[in-house]
Write a protein that holds these residues in place. Structure first.
Motif, PDB file in Angstrom:
ATOM      1  N   VAL A  99      45.931 -25.307  10.359  1.00 10.36           N
ATOM      2  CA  VAL A  99      46.952 -25.028   9.684  1.00 10.36           C
ATOM      3  C   VAL A  99      47.724 -26.099  10.549  1.00 10.36           C
ATOM      4  O   VAL A  99      47.965 -26.412  11.550  1.00 10.36           O
ATOM      5  CB  VAL A  99      47.961 -23.788  10.018  1.00 10.36           C
ATOM      6  N   PHE A 100      48.728 -26.904   9.626  1.00 14.96           N
ATOM      7  CA  PHE A 100      49.195 -28.189  10.280  1.00 14.96           C
ATOM      8  C   PHE A 100      50.628 -28.037   9.645  1.00 14.96           C
ATOM      9  O   PHE A 100      51.009 -28.133   8.742  1.00 14.96           O
ATOM     10  CB  PHE A 100      48.780 -29.544   9.648  1.00 14.96           C
ATOM     11  N   ASP A 101      51.805 -27.727  10.695  1.00 20.27           N
ATOM     12  CA  ASP A 101      52.901 -27.527  10.642  1.00 20.27           C
ATOM     13  C   ASP A 101      54.067 -28.479  11.124  1.00 20.27           C
ATOM     14  O   ASP A 101      54.077 -28.790  12.448  1.00 20.27           O
ATOM     15  CB  ASP A 101      53.494 -26.176  11.227  1.00 20.27           C
ATOM     16  N   PRO A 102      54.397 -29.489  10.225  1.00 22.29           N
ATOM     17  CA  PRO A 102      55.317 -30.538  10.876  1.00 22.29           C
ATOM     18  C   PRO A 102      56.692 -30.145  11.549  1.00 22.29           C
ATOM     19  O   PRO A 102      56.996 -30.893  12.229  1.00 22.29           O
ATOM     20  CB  PRO A 102      55.748 -31.425   9.482  1.00 22.29           C
ATOM     21  N   ASP A 130      56.703 -28.034  13.893  1.00 19.31           N
ATOM     22  CA  ASP A 130      56.461 -27.884  15.180  1.00 19.31           C
ATOM     23  C   ASP A 130      55.851 -29.320  15.825  1.00 19.31           C
ATOM     24  O   ASP A 130      55.004 -30.012  15.471  1.00 19.31           O
ATOM     25  CB  ASP A 130      55.172 -26.908  15.293  1.00 19.31           C
ATOM     26  N   THR A 131      56.859 -29.710  16.647  1.00  9.83           N
ATOM     27  CA  THR A 131      56.422 -31.067  17.231  1.00  9.83           C
ATOM     28  C   THR A 131      55.364 -31.186  18.051  1.00  9.83           C
ATOM     29  O   THR A 131      54.948 -32.540  18.385  1.00  9.83           O
ATOM     30  CB  THR A 131      57.661 -31.334  18.499  1.00  9.83           C
ATOM     31  N   GLU A 132      54.510 -30.264  18.543  1.00  7.02           N
ATOM     32  CA  GLU A 132      53.162 -30.355  19.413  1.00  7.02           C
ATOM     33  C   GLU A 132      52.043 -30.368  18.455  1.00  7.02           C
ATOM     34  O   GLU A 132      51.020 -30.365  18.815  1.00  7.02           O
ATOM     35  CB  GLU A 132      53.126 -29.388  20.286  1.00  7.02           C
ATOM     36  N   CYS A 133      52.378 -29.893  17.081  1.00  5.94           N
ATOM     37  CA  CYS A 133      51.217 -29.494  16.233  1.00  5.94           C
ATOM     38  C   CYS A 133      50.604 -31.056  15.677  1.00  5.94           C
ATOM     39  O   CYS A 133      51.303 -31.820  15.290  1.00  5.94           O
ATOM     40  CB  CYS A 133      51.680 -28.892  14.834  1.00  5.94           C
ATOM     41  N   PRO A 134      49.321 -30.978  15.532  1.00  6.11           N
ATOM     42  CA  PRO A 134      48.800 -32.276  14.950  1.00  6.11           C
ATOM     43  C   PRO A 134      48.894 -32.172  13.547  1.00  6.11           C
ATOM     44  O   PRO A 134      49.226 -31.131  12.785  1.00  6.11           O
ATOM     45  CB  PRO A 134      47.259 -32.034  15.464  1.00  6.11           C
ATOM     46  N   ARG A 159      40.689 -26.083  20.157  1.00  4.97           N
ATOM     47  CA  ARG A 159      42.188 -26.838  20.340  1.00  4.97           C
ATOM     48  C   ARG A 159      41.991 -28.033  19.830  1.00  4.97           C
ATOM     49  O   ARG A 159      41.143 -28.825  20.195  1.00  4.97           O
ATOM     50  CB  ARG A 159      42.402 -26.551  21.633  1.00  4.97           C
ATOM     51  N   VAL A 160      43.055 -28.377  19.059  1.00  8.67           N
ATOM     52  CA  VAL A 160      43.265 -29.817  18.649  1.00  8.67           C
ATOM     53  C   VAL A 160      44.802 -30.374  19.002  1.00  8.67           C
ATOM     54  O   VAL A 160      45.629 -30.093  18.598  1.00  8.67           O
ATOM     55  CB  VAL A 160      43.266 -29.801  17.037  1.00  8.67           C
ATOM     56  N   PRO A 161      44.524 -31.222  19.915  1.00  7.95           N
ATOM     57  CA  PRO A 161      45.922 -31.962  20.311  1.00  7.95           C
ATOM     58  C   PRO A 161      46.305 -32.987  19.302  1.00  7.95           C
ATOM     59  O   PRO A 161      45.627 -33.413  18.556  1.00  7.95           O
ATOM     60  CB  PRO A 161      45.460 -32.830  21.817  1.00  7.95           C
ATOM     61  N   ARG A 162      47.632 -33.253  19.456  1.00  6.42           N
ATOM     62  CA  ARG A 162      48.402 -34.425  18.544  1.00  6.42           C
ATOM     63  C   ARG A 162      47.588 -35.654  18.992  1.00  6.42           C
ATOM     64  O   ARG A 162      47.735 -35.933  20.281  1.00  6.42           O
ATOM     65  CB  ARG A 162      49.780 -34.186  18.564  1.00  6.42           C
ATOM     66  N   ASP A 163      47.266 -36.404  18.163  1.00 11.66           N
ATOM     67  CA  ASP A 163      46.940 -37.681  18.504  1.00 11.66           C
ATOM     68  C   ASP A 163      48.341 -38.729  18.878  1.00 11.66           C
ATOM     69  O   ASP A 163      48.707 -38.926  17.684  1.00 11.66           O
ATOM     70  CB  ASP A 163      45.948 -38.256  17.529  1.00 11.66           C
ATOM     71  N   PRO A 164      48.389 -39.189  20.081  1.00 17.95           N
ATOM     72  CA  PRO A 164      49.599 -40.256  20.030  1.00 17.95           C
ATOM     73  C   PRO A 164      49.650 -41.589  19.271  1.00 17.95           C
ATOM     74  O   PRO A 164      50.443 -42.197  19.055  1.00 17.95           O
ATOM     75  CB  PRO A 164      49.684 -40.303  21.458  1.00 17.95           C
TER      76      PRO A 164
END
Length: 249
Positions: A160-163, A165-169, A236-241
């Protein structure tokens, strides 16, 4: 809700995390389902049955005999028919009170942007990386949550990708675009066991209902399922900077 609706959705309304308030949210919600095949079939049927009030089903393909092994919204009488139109009829047979629109085209460009912007949530039920990237980018631009599913051979996955949420990838954080071809991972080339798409599609529908009703906690990270061993794994999938899609936002 009238008495008939209260009875129809009573098994969900009695759930404390949904209740009448959550059911009313579902009835007022708009979901876009891109792809009305193996994943899109259970998604469309369960969302309609659960009372998501407005569905848009998008698919440009026609029903073929090889689809019927797993695409449960379609039957023999639907061969040659547009998949979105066929799935609409099957969903309405379950719940005629659900408003269901059909887009019998391949969503791209302005059409994709408009369809995503009109939805409260998008479910990616496609089987092409190019489609997944386009859907993901449109959802990021519109700020609309995306429930992504995939199934091939005996393996399935959900994220699930939720824009909001600022930490969501986003999907591109998980699978950075690298120009690889789509065909290598298509069911037509690699095959897929029939119940797998039902399992992943049902998982997508569950996450959609949670997000739209406000029940529970949205799925985070990536869940994968190995049908041969019956094992689930969660990553766990971190957001890619440096993500080309969501880094700027």
């Amino acid at each position: 809700m009238n008495d008939e609706a209260l009875l129809r959705y009573s098994r969900q309304i009695m759930l404390e995390s949904i209740d009448i308030v959550g059911q009313e949210r579902l009835l007022a919600s708009r979901a876009l389902v891109v792809g009305a095949g193996g994943l899109g079939s259970p998604v469309a049927l369960y969302l309609a049955a659960a009372g998501v009030g407005h569905l848009t089903l998008a698919d440009a393909d026609a029903v073929e005999l090889s689809n019927l092994q797993r695409q449960i919204a379609h039957g023999m009488a639907d061969l040659g028919r547009n998949k979105a139109d066929s799935a609409r009829e099957a969903a309405l047979a379950l719940n005629p009170g659900c408003e269901i629109a059909v887009l019998d085209e391949h969503l791209d460009g302005a059409a994709m942007e408009a369809a995503v912007a009109a939805a409260d949530l998008v479910l990616d039920c496609t089987d092409r990386f190019s489609s997944r990237y386009a859907i993901n980018a449109a959802c990021r631009r519109a700020g609309v949550p995306l429930v992504s599913g995939a199934a091939i051979r005996f393996s399935g996955q959900l994220a699930v990708f939720d824009p909001r949420d600022t930490e969501c990838p986003c999907y591109a954080c998980l699978y950075p675009p690298d120009g690889s071809g789509d065909e290598a991972l298509s069911c037509a080339e690699s095959g897929v066991v029939a119940p797998l798409v039902g399992l992943i599609g049902s998982f997508q529908a569950l996450e959609a209902i949670k997000l739209l009703s406000g029940a529970g906690t949205p799925h985070r990270g990536l869940s994968t399922f190995d049908g041969l061993s019956g094992q689930w794994r969660h990553f766990r999938v971190p957001r890619d900077p440096a993500c080309p899609v969501c880094a700027a936002s």
